[in-house]
Design a protein around this motif. Structure first.
Motif, mmCIF file in Angstrom:
data_model
loop_
_atom_site.group_PDB
_atom_site.id
_atom_site.type_symbol
_atom_site.label_atom_id
_atom_site.label_comp_id
_atom_site.label_asym_id
_atom_site.label_seq_id
_atom_site.Cartn_x
_atom_site.Cartn_y
_atom_site.Cartn_z
ATOM 1 N N MET A 1 0.838 -1.189 0.000
ATOM 2 C CA MET A 1 0.000 0.000 0.000
ATOM 3 C C MET A 1 0.879 1.247 0.000
ATOM 4 O O MET A 1 1.847 1.330 0.720
ATOM 5 N N THR A 2 0.471 2.173 -0.807
ATOM 6 C CA THR A 2 1.153 3.451 -0.938
ATOM 7 C C THR A 2 0.190 4.548 -0.533
ATOM 8 O O THR A 2 -1.012 4.416 -0.715
ATOM 9 N N VAL A 30 -9.534 2.316 -3.180
ATOM 10 C CA VAL A 30 -8.639 3.254 -2.496
ATOM 11 C C VAL A 30 -9.297 3.683 -1.187
ATOM 12 O O VAL A 30 -10.497 3.932 -1.141
ATOM 13 N N HIS A 47 -4.872 6.043 -0.133
ATOM 14 C CA HIS A 47 -4.000 4.892 0.124
ATOM 15 C C HIS A 47 -4.497 3.711 -0.696
ATOM 16 O O HIS A 47 -5.698 3.414 -0.694
ATOM 17 N N GLY A 48 -3.573 3.057 -1.368
ATOM 18 C CA GLY A 48 -3.937 1.895 -2.173
ATOM 19 C C GLY A 48 -2.734 1.404 -2.939
ATOM 20 O O GLY A 48 -1.621 1.881 -2.755
ATOM 21 N N ASP A 49 -2.978 0.450 -3.837
ATOM 22 C CA ASP A 49 -1.858 -0.025 -4.646
ATOM 23 C C ASP A 49 -1.546 1.016 -5.718
ATOM 24 O O ASP A 49 -2.339 1.916 -5.996
ATOM 25 N N ASP A 50 -0.361 0.908 -6.299
ATOM 26 C CA ASP A 50 0.112 1.928 -7.236
ATOM 27 C C ASP A 50 -0.843 2.142 -8.409
ATOM 28 O O ASP A 50 -1.109 3.280 -8.794
#
Length: 89
Positions: A1-2, A30, A47-50
């Motif tokens: 997570m980013t 997200v 926040h979530g995957d790229d």
């Protein structure tokens, strides 16, 4: 997570931007929040995957019908991912 903190400027308040942003974030998986800022901009903590974050940022560049996005800035946001996506202030 980013995590990313994103500021969107232009005609972005009073056009349903926060509600549409939440729908799009939820569709993409997200988490985070969106809020209006006193200077007329909208701030997003996402926040979530790229891939999901890239898709949300792409959507934010135009926003919902009626919005006129002039600029978008973003920076990394460290920290854990919240659950869900909420509208603040």
């Amino acid at each position: 997570m980013t995590g990313r903190r994103i500021r969107v400027t232009g005609d972005v308040q009073g056009v349903g931007f926060r509600w549409a942003c939440r729908r799009e974030a939820e569709r993409l998986g997200v988490t985070g929040w969106v809020r209006n800022v006193a200077d007329g901009s909208v701030e997003v903590s996402a926040h979530g995957d790229d891939a999901a974050l890239r898709a949300l940022v792409s959507w934010l560049r135009s926003g919902p019908p009626g919005a006129r996005v002039e600029a978008l800035t973003q920076e990394d946001e460290p920290g854990g991912a919240p659950t869900g996506f909420e509208i603040r202030g």
